[in-house]
Design a protein around this motif. Structure first.
Motif, PDB file in Angstrom:
ATOM      1  N   ASP A  57       4.284  -9.889   2.198  1.00  0.00           N
ATOM      2  CA  ASP A  57       5.466  -9.150   2.659  1.00  0.00           C
ATOM      3  C   ASP A  57       4.988  -8.129   3.686  1.00  0.00           C
ATOM      4  O   ASP A  57       4.876  -6.939   3.407  1.00  0.00           O
ATOM      5  CB  ASP A  57       6.171  -8.489   1.481  1.00  0.00           C
ATOM      6  N   LEU A  58       4.668  -8.646   4.880  1.00  0.00           N
ATOM      7  CA  LEU A  58       4.097  -7.799   5.925  1.00  0.00           C
ATOM      8  C   LEU A  58       5.007  -6.634   6.308  1.00  0.00           C
ATOM      9  O   LEU A  58       4.511  -5.516   6.471  1.00  0.00           O
ATOM     10  CB  LEU A  58       3.732  -8.632   7.159  1.00  0.00           C
ATOM     11  N   PRO A  59       6.328  -6.822   6.442  1.00  0.00           N
ATOM     12  CA  PRO A  59       7.171  -5.658   6.754  1.00  0.00           C
ATOM     13  C   PRO A  59       7.032  -4.541   5.721  1.00  0.00           C
ATOM     14  O   PRO A  59       6.982  -3.362   6.087  1.00  0.00           O
ATOM     15  CB  PRO A  59       8.592  -6.242   6.780  1.00  0.00           C
ATOM     16  N   ALA A  60       6.937  -4.894   4.439  1.00  0.00           N
ATOM     17  CA  ALA A  60       6.792  -3.866   3.399  1.00  0.00           C
ATOM     18  C   ALA A  60       5.432  -3.182   3.492  1.00  0.00           C
ATOM     19  O   ALA A  60       5.336  -1.958   3.357  1.00  0.00           O
ATOM     20  CB  ALA A  60       6.989  -4.488   2.019  1.00  0.00           C
ATOM     21  N   VAL A  61       4.370  -3.959   3.737  1.00  0.00           N
ATOM     22  CA  VAL A  61       3.024  -3.375   3.865  1.00  0.00           C
ATOM     23  C   VAL A  61       2.987  -2.412   5.045  1.00  0.00           C
ATOM     24  O   VAL A  61       2.482  -1.289   4.931  1.00  0.00           O
ATOM     25  CB  VAL A  61       1.952  -4.473   4.024  1.00  0.00           C
ATOM     26  N   LEU A  62       3.537  -2.834   6.173  1.00  0.00           N
ATOM     27  CA  LEU A  62       3.544  -1.953   7.355  1.00  0.00           C
ATOM     28  C   LEU A  62       4.365  -0.700   7.092  1.00  0.00           C
ATOM     29  O   LEU A  62       3.993   0.385   7.544  1.00  0.00           O
ATOM     30  CB  LEU A  62       4.067  -2.711   8.577  1.00  0.00           C
ATOM     31  N   GLY A  63       5.460  -0.832   6.349  1.00  0.00           N
ATOM     32  CA  GLY A  63       6.259   0.345   6.000  1.00  0.00           C
ATOM     33  C   GLY A  63       5.458   1.354   5.196  1.00  0.00           C
ATOM     34  O   GLY A  63       5.565   2.569   5.414  1.00  0.00           O
ATOM     35  N   LYS A  64       4.622   0.871   4.282  1.00  0.00           N
ATOM     36  CA  LYS A  64       3.756   1.771   3.503  1.00  0.00           C
ATOM     37  C   LYS A  64       2.695   2.414   4.400  1.00  0.00           C
ATOM     38  O   LYS A  64       2.340   3.577   4.210  1.00  0.00           O
ATOM     39  CB  LYS A  64       3.082   1.018   2.354  1.00  0.00           C
ATOM     40  N   LEU A  65       2.182   1.651   5.382  1.00  0.00           N
ATOM     41  CA  LEU A  65       1.167   2.209   6.284  1.00  0.00           C
ATOM     42  C   LEU A  65       1.739   3.314   7.174  1.00  0.00           C
ATOM     43  O   LEU A  65       1.025   4.251   7.529  1.00  0.00           O
ATOM     44  CB  LEU A  65       0.533   1.097   7.117  1.00  0.00           C
ATOM     45  N   VAL A  66       3.012   3.226   7.528  1.00  0.00           N
ATOM     46  CA  VAL A  66       3.654   4.302   8.307  1.00  0.00           C
ATOM     47  C   VAL A  66       3.542   5.605   7.529  1.00  0.00           C
ATOM     48  O   VAL A  66       3.222   6.656   8.087  1.00  0.00           O
ATOM     49  CB  VAL A  66       5.134   3.981   8.616  1.00  0.00           C
ATOM     50  N   GLY A  67       3.792   5.531   6.216  1.00  0.00           N
ATOM     51  CA  GLY A  67       3.698   6.716   5.363  1.00  0.00           C
ATOM     52  C   GLY A  67       2.287   7.276   5.267  1.00  0.00           C
ATOM     53  O   GLY A  67       2.095   8.419   4.864  1.00  0.00           O
ATOM     54  N   LEU A  68       1.294   6.472   5.671  1.00  0.00           N
ATOM     55  CA  LEU A  68      -0.098   6.923   5.652  1.00  0.00           C
ATOM     56  C   LEU A  68      -0.582   7.320   7.045  1.00  0.00           C
ATOM     57  O   LEU A  68      -1.777   7.485   7.269  1.00  0.00           O
ATOM     58  CB  LEU A  68      -0.998   5.824   5.074  1.00  0.00           C
TER      59      LEU A  68
END
Length: 194
Positions: free
Chosen positions: A17-28
């Protein structure tokens, strides 16, 4: 040494689920490419450098790459400390999504160095003089199992290009990442004449 780079792959072998992973990386603190679903498949519009995400730290850049065909995410950096930060960031993002450890991980290290091969030997083949130089070393079963593969290739004028692949289960590979500096130093000491 010159041109040192590290690439650490989290290989799931299935759709992520690349969109979800990238969303978490934005928070980092990462800048991310655009990932969407089209017809049930993930489509990625990467950043201009080709990465799915990147973060600029005070001492360099960490890039996250996605291989959608292999279901893999890779962390690229030009220093040991940066690749460790990137692996920690990506691990945190995946943990927040309750993703399991990847079934396979691979650490790729490449660099150049100047040296003198202690183990070179002269050969004559078909009347031509050759020098046998460089190394190929294998520990375990790096292709499909757990192990280490090392290749040192001459690049001319006493320069060599080195490529190391450490692959296997998550725990095997991450433990070798922590000792990568020891492996590199031992390899150079073994290879170079004093």
């Amino acid at each position: 040494m010159y041109g040192l780079s590290y690439f650490y792959w989290f290989i799931y072998g299935t759709n992520l689920d690349l969109p979800a992973v990238l969303g978490k990386l934005v928070g980092l603190g990462y800048e991310i490419g655009r990932a969407t679903y089209r017809g049930g498949l993930v489509h990625l519009e990467p950043l201009p450098d080709g990465s799915a995400a990147k973060r600029v730290y005070e001492d360099g850049v960490v890039q996250i790459f996605a291989d959608l065909n292999k279901g893999a995410l890779g962390v690229y950096a030009e220093s040991y400390n940066l690749v460790n930060r990137g692996v920690a960031d990506l691990s945190r993002a995946l943990a927040e999504l309750s993703a399991p450890e990847p079934p396979r991980a691979e650490l790729h290290i490449s660099f150049g160095f100047s040296g003198n091969d202690c183990r070179s030997e002269k050969l004559v083949l078909a009347g031509e003089d050759f020098v046998k130089t460089g190394l190929v070393l294998v520990s375990g079963k790096p292709q499909g199992g757990e192990g280490i593969y090392i290749l040192i290739t001459p690049a001319g004028d006493g320069r060599y290009i080195t490529y190391i692949v450490i692959g296997g289960g998550w725990q095997y590979t991450i433990s070798r990442l922590k000792r990568a500096g020891d492996l590199i130093n031992s390899l150079l000491a073994f290879f170079n004449c004093k």
